[in-house]
Enzyme design. Structure first.
Site, PDB file in Angstrom:
ATOM      1  N   LYS A  47      -5.375  17.139 -42.536  1.00 55.56           N
ATOM      2  CA  LYS A  47      -4.105  16.736 -42.194  1.00 55.56           C
ATOM      3  C   LYS A  47      -3.576  15.490 -42.833  1.00 55.56           C
ATOM      4  O   LYS A  47      -2.597  15.257 -43.236  1.00 55.56           O
ATOM      5  CB  LYS A  47      -3.670  16.855 -40.701  1.00 55.56           C
ATOM      6  CG  LYS A  47      -3.619  18.349 -40.108  1.00 55.56           C
ATOM      7  CD  LYS A  47      -3.405  18.191 -38.682  1.00 55.56           C
ATOM      8  CE  LYS A  47      -4.716  18.004 -37.917  1.00 55.56           C
ATOM      9  NZ  LYS A  47      -4.707  18.154 -36.674  1.00 55.56           N
TER      10      LYS A  47
ATOM     11  N   ARG B  15     -16.661  24.834 -40.900  1.00 56.03           N
ATOM     12  CA  ARG B  15     -15.298  24.532 -41.219  1.00 56.03           C
ATOM     13  C   ARG B  15     -15.136  25.716 -42.227  1.00 56.03           C
ATOM     14  O   ARG B  15     -15.882  26.033 -43.110  1.00 56.03           O
ATOM     15  CB  ARG B  15     -15.149  23.628 -41.670  1.00 56.03           C
ATOM     16  CG  ARG B  15     -15.213  22.391 -40.757  1.00 56.03           C
ATOM     17  CD  ARG B  15     -15.022  21.177 -41.420  1.00 56.03           C
ATOM     18  NE  ARG B  15     -13.619  20.792 -42.170  1.00 56.03           N
ATOM     19  CZ  ARG B  15     -12.651  20.397 -41.160  1.00 56.03           C
ATOM     20  NH1 ARG B  15     -12.671  19.997 -39.787  1.00 56.03           N
ATOM     21  NH2 ARG B  15     -11.410  19.964 -41.384  1.00 56.03           N
TER      22      ARG B  15
ATOM     23  N   GLU C  38      -4.839  18.783 -32.368  1.00 56.61           N
ATOM     24  CA  GLU C  38      -4.112  17.541 -32.169  1.00 56.61           C
ATOM     25  C   GLU C  38      -2.826  17.585 -32.936  1.00 56.61           C
ATOM     26  O   GLU C  38      -2.562  17.722 -34.117  1.00 56.61           O
ATOM     27  CB  GLU C  38      -4.939  16.409 -32.816  1.00 56.61           C
ATOM     28  CG  GLU C  38      -4.265  15.033 -32.190  1.00 56.61           C
ATOM     29  CD  GLU C  38      -4.825  13.817 -32.834  1.00 56.61           C
ATOM     30  OE1 GLU C  38      -5.836  13.864 -33.546  1.00 56.61           O
ATOM     31  OE2 GLU C  38      -4.362  12.721 -32.596  1.00 56.61           O
TER      32      GLU C  38
HETATM   33  P1  ATP Z   1      -7.939  17.647 -39.987  1.00 59.13           P
HETATM   34  O1  ATP Z   1      -9.246  17.185 -40.493  1.00 59.13           O
HETATM   35  O2  ATP Z   1      -7.303  18.404 -40.641  1.00 59.13           O
HETATM   36  O3  ATP Z   1      -7.075  16.822 -39.330  1.00 59.13           O
HETATM   37  P2  ATP Z   1      -8.584  18.273 -37.302  1.00 59.13           P
HETATM   38  O4  ATP Z   1     -10.018  18.965 -36.898  1.00 59.13           O
HETATM   39  O5  ATP Z   1      -8.598  16.837 -37.068  1.00 59.13           O
HETATM   40  O6  ATP Z   1      -8.517  18.841 -38.901  1.00 59.13           O
HETATM   41  P3  ATP Z   1      -7.566  19.682 -35.173  1.00 59.13           P
HETATM   42  O7  ATP Z   1      -6.208  19.415 -34.711  1.00 59.13           O
HETATM   43  O8  ATP Z   1      -8.091  18.580 -34.206  1.00 59.13           O
HETATM   44  O9  ATP Z   1      -7.555  19.131 -36.404  1.00 59.13           O
HETATM   45  O10 ATP Z   1      -8.054  20.962 -35.055  1.00 59.13           O
HETATM   46  C1  ATP Z   1      -7.751  21.756 -33.986  1.00 59.13           C
HETATM   47  C2  ATP Z   1      -9.110  22.843 -34.134  1.00 59.13           C
HETATM   48  O11 ATP Z   1      -9.114  23.530 -35.620  1.00 59.13           O
HETATM   49  C3  ATP Z   1     -10.265  22.354 -33.937  1.00 59.13           C
HETATM   50  O12 ATP Z   1     -10.954  23.105 -32.927  1.00 59.13           O
HETATM   51  C4  ATP Z   1     -10.834  22.240 -35.239  1.00 59.13           C
HETATM   52  O13 ATP Z   1     -12.524  22.138 -35.273  1.00 59.13           O
HETATM   53  C5  ATP Z   1     -10.330  23.453 -36.022  1.00 59.13           C
HETATM   54  N1  ATP Z   1     -10.212  23.334 -37.323  1.00 59.13           N
HETATM   55  C6  ATP Z   1      -9.918  22.491 -38.135  1.00 59.13           C
HETATM   56  N2  ATP Z   1     -10.146  22.379 -39.203  1.00 59.13           N
HETATM   57  C7  ATP Z   1     -10.848  23.408 -39.588  1.00 59.13           C
HETATM   58  C8  ATP Z   1     -11.075  24.301 -40.687  1.00 59.13           C
HETATM   59  N3  ATP Z   1     -11.016  23.634 -41.754  1.00 59.13           N
HETATM   60  N4  ATP Z   1     -11.898  25.306 -40.211  1.00 59.13           N
HETATM   61  C9  ATP Z   1     -11.931  25.860 -39.080  1.00 59.13           C
HETATM   62  N5  ATP Z   1     -11.389  25.145 -37.994  1.00 59.13           N
HETATM   63  C10 ATP Z   1     -10.965  24.123 -38.329  1.00 59.13           C
HETATM   64 MG    MG Z   2      -9.323  16.833 -34.743  1.00 60.26          MG
END
Ligand code: ATP
Ligand code: MG
Length: 760
Positions: free
Chosen positions: A290, A280, A54
């Site tokens: 983020k 994760r 996102e």
């Molecule tokens: P954040 O919690 O930092 O906002 P998010 O999951 O909301 O992370 P996205 O932009 O939706 O961020 O993530 C894009 C992809 O990266 C998704 O498939 C998510 O599952 C993966 N991802 C995000 N954080 C991690 C992590 N710590 N380890 C592995 N994969 C991750």
């Molecule tokens: Mg997300």
């Protein structure tokens, strides 16, 4: 409106590369699953993954795991990986983040080809399917308030209650959905819900919302939509539209899988993608979220998203971490189904391993102490190898040497402890690449402070007699020394699990960035930005973009491991060479006193800011005056305690009322926050209002937006042609470029003019 009843065919995809490709290895449970799927003939052996960020922040080290897994797995199986922006929330998303994500994926070494997709490009299709679900009796418009909605969901123990409109007719719901889309209802008045099962043991299946009303401007779609799909509805269907086969996501989406399957089946995909969850990546001393990283940026606790202390990929890159080290680290962590927290030291280990192999060795002195060495001979240049011999042949460079050199202040003591292998009165050391010297005298200033040393080069006979066991120190020739800035970074967070026991900001390491003015050997006068080096005995460093010719700036990427740690005395000598020490966690904060808690509540600020307000009543009074001029309370308090924290109030060049009016304008949307920030950063003399006016005038004097658009289109003829041919994806590209050229332009206006210029 025509409603498609069957989903579109999946786009054509390159077939798995022929029989010559080596058979992929089942190095983890996901690759094992893909091998089994292929064996069973599922998806006809096709493998397509996607990385679905996102665009609401810069990607971080956690995302690197997902990027490496999705792109790496696709490559292993001769498949492809799409880059898809999951942009369904107009309030948080931005083109700046799209660009940052693309930069990071590219930097990590992966390529999405022309498969750059946006969920926001699927809005029309997703909406058409929503109408289809309504007509199938699978969705309805619900008018419960948020509160009532929660009350009706039930609990894990007991079923929920049906919404009063759950059983209304498809025709009625279609009419209501169309009115929702037309903007006839206020935000929050109603949502479109999937009609599934209010008694499901999986709470996600209890008639989840599919669409909500948000009368907000979307960074790509502008004001075209006022209803936006929920993540669960958009995500799986976006996968299906693209023809993804294996949809990989993190474990917290495990309960969403049933819903993912429900949507793709109800829409009618015959062979929908399948979701598989993995753990994760989580690291000690690091925040991988983020939301919290954004807070550090917005509250100016770091120097932007690419601050070298940030765990963002932009930060790691700027710090000088090689992309190969990140890939190796992710590889080592592996893919598993159990959540765990990885030691930060493992990341450092991977970085050291990579840089050890590749980073040319150089001589730099952090705290120069002048030394005159008698007998070194006339000024000349040595040729020194870039890498130690055991790493194989490497290029050499010339290192100037004369009798006047600098050594490290911490490499000398007049009170050596047992085992001291550096310089002391009468002591012998080896100068790296230049032979053995003995210290024959000290020079001290009138106040007794050490200002220099006198040494003598040992004759060959003396050198042989001194034998082995002599320590080696680094040095820089005085006449040709290049002044340099060294930024020494420690962990950003002292706490192992930042933010778990108290406010995140209170866990910040107070000394995570130290700036030292040192001297470097002549070959470092103008290094390429990002070039990594080992400064012998100091650590691995990389050239920062702030470097100027003749005055490079180096970031410490990671400290060296080994080195002498003195047992006593010489406290100054230790830090540079000792094992990178974990900063001691600051003493635990006591529970905040009641007046701090009261201030935090009254101002709507963090405890840290509340402490500042209570501790410095003048700041609270200043904030009150800004509030009187219209500033929102929290904004006023945060401004005076964060942005302006280091400036004494009586030397501020503007009045609280001026700042209050500006904050009010920001809150009302009449003044871009970035412009105020810039004005604050620049204001030195003259009022804030004057500075704002100056910036406004500069923006107005900038070439008119349409002229800038013409120039931009002219600079990118190929992209412009695609845009004119109707490729809407290019619109985002140009908007991003335009934002760089004309940062204060109104985005809606920019989009309108761009579309007009493209003849759209
Ligand atoms: P954040 O919690 O930092 O906002 P998010 O999951 O909301 O992370 P996205 O932009 O939706 O961020 O993530 C894009 C992809 O990266 C998704 O498939 C998510 O599952 C993966 N991802 C995000 N954080 C991690 C992590 N710590 N380890 C592995 N994969 C991750
Ligand atoms: Mg997300």
């Amino acid at each position: 409106m025509s409603i498609p009843t069957t989903p579109p065919a999946a786009p054509p995809v390159a077939p798995p590369s022929g029989p010559s490709a080596p058979a992929p290895v089942a190095s983890d449970f996901i690759r094992q699953k893909v091998i089994e799927d292929n064996r069973a003939g599922k998806y006809a052996g096709r493998v397509m993954t996607r990385f679905p960020p996102e665009p609401n922040g810069y990607p971080h080290i956690g995302h690197a795991k997902s990027i490496c897994l999705n792109f790496g797995l696709a490559a292993d199986f001769g498949g492809v990986c799409n880059l898809r922006f999951d942009d369904t929330n107009p309030l948080t998303e931005d083109m700046e983040y799209v660009e940052a994500i693309k930069d990071a994926v590219r930097w990590l070494g992966f390529d999405w080809g022309d498969r750059e997709y946006y969920a926001s490009d699927y809005y029309e299709q997703l909406y058409a399917w929503a109408e289809k679900l309504v007509l199938q009796g699978d969705a309805y418009v619900c008018f419960l308030s948020e509160e009532q909605f929660k009350d009706c969901r039930g609990t894990v123990q007991g079923p929920g209650k049906p919404s009063p409109t759950r059983d209304t007719s498809p025709e009625q719901n279609l009419a209501l959905l169309r009115r929702m889309k037309a903007g006839e209802f206020d935000e929050g008045a109603c949502v479109l819900r999937a009609k599934i099962d209010m008694a499901s043991p999986n709470m996600k299946m209890r008639d989840p919302p599919m669409y909500r009303i948000k009368k907000a401007h979307h960074y790509r779609r502008g004001d075209a939509w006022c209803i936006y799909p929920m993540y669960d509805y958009a995500h799986g269907l976006s996968d299906a539209i693209e023809g993804v086969t294996h949809s990989l996501c993190t474990l917290e989406f495990e309960n969403n899988r049933e819903l993912y399957d429900w949507y793709v089946q109800k829409v009618g995909f015959a062979q929908p993608p399948e979701q598989t969850e993995f753990a994760r990546l989580d690291l000690t001393h690091v925040i991988v979220s983020k939301r919290y990283l954004r807070r550090l940026v917005e509250e100016r606790r770091v120097d932007g998203w690419d601050d070298p202390r940030m765990p963002t990929l932009a930060g790691l890159r700027r710090r000088g971490v090689p992309a190969a080290a990140i890939r190796a680290f992710v590889e080592r962590v592996g893919v598993a189904r159990a959540n765990s927290v990885v030691e930060y030291a493992l990341l450092e280990h991977a970085i050291r391993e990579e840089l050890h192999k590749s980073a040319p060795r150089r001589l730099v002195v952090e705290q120069p102490l002048p030394v005159v060495v008698e007998g070194l001979g006339p000024a000349r240049s040595l040729v020194a190898a870039d890498l130690p011999a055991e790493l194989g042949p490497s290029e050499g460079r010339e290192v100037p040497l004369s009798e006047a050199i600098f050594i490290e202040r911490s490499d000398y003591t007049d009170a050596p402890v047992p085992g001291w292998k550096r310089l002391s009165p009468g002591g012998v050391v080896r100068l790296r690449h230049a032979g053995l010297i003995r210290c024959v005298g000290e020079d001290r200033g009138p106040d007794g402070a050490l200002i220099g040393l006198r040494c003598a080069k040992l004759s060959e006979g003396e050198a042989t007699a001194a034998g082995k066991g002599v320590g080696t120190i680094h040095w820089v020739d005085q006449a040709t020394a290049v002044p340099c800035t060294l930024r020494i970074y420690e962990l950003l967070f002292a706490a192992e699990r930042p933010g778990t026991e108290r406010d995140l900001l209170e866990d910040l390491h107070p000394d995570s960035k130290k700036v030292v003015q040192g001297v470097a050997e002549a070959s470092l006068a103008a290094p390429a930005v990002g070039a990594g080096f080992q400064f012998e005995r100091l650590g691995f460093f990389a050239a920062d973009p702030d470097s100027r010719p003749g005055h490079p700036v180096f970031n410490r990427v990671v400290a060296l491991k080994d080195g002498f740690v003195p047992k006593a005395a010489e406290p100054k000598a230790a830090p540079a060479k000792a094992e990178p020490k974990r900063p001691a966690a600051p003493a635990k904060a006591e529970a905040a006193p009641p007046e701090v808690l009261a201030a935090a509540a009254a101002w709507g600020v963090s405890e840290t800011v509340a402490r500042a307000l209570v501790g410095e009543p003048a700041r609270a009074a200043w904030a009150e005056a800004a509030v009187a001029a219209g500033a929102p309370r929290a904004d006023a308090a945060n401004l005076v305690c964060n942005e302006l924290a280091r400036i004494p109030l009586d030397s501020l060049a503007f009045e609280p009322a001026e700042a209050g009016a500006a904050l009010a304008a920001v809150a009302a949307g009449a003044l871009p926050r970035g412009l105020l920030r810039q004005a604050l950063a620049e204001v030195e003399r003259g009022g804030l209002g004057a500075r704002i006016e100056a910036l406004r005038a500069a923006a107005a004097a900038a070439p008119a937006l349409d002229a800038q658009i013409d120039a931009l289109l002219g600079d990118h003829p190929a992209e412009a042609a695609r845009l004119r041919a109707g490729d809407q994806k290019l619109l985002g590209f140009f908007l991003g470029q335009l934002k760089r050229r004309a940062p204060s332009a109104d985005p809606a206006e920019a989009r309108r003019l761009l579309q007009a210029a493209a003849g759209a």
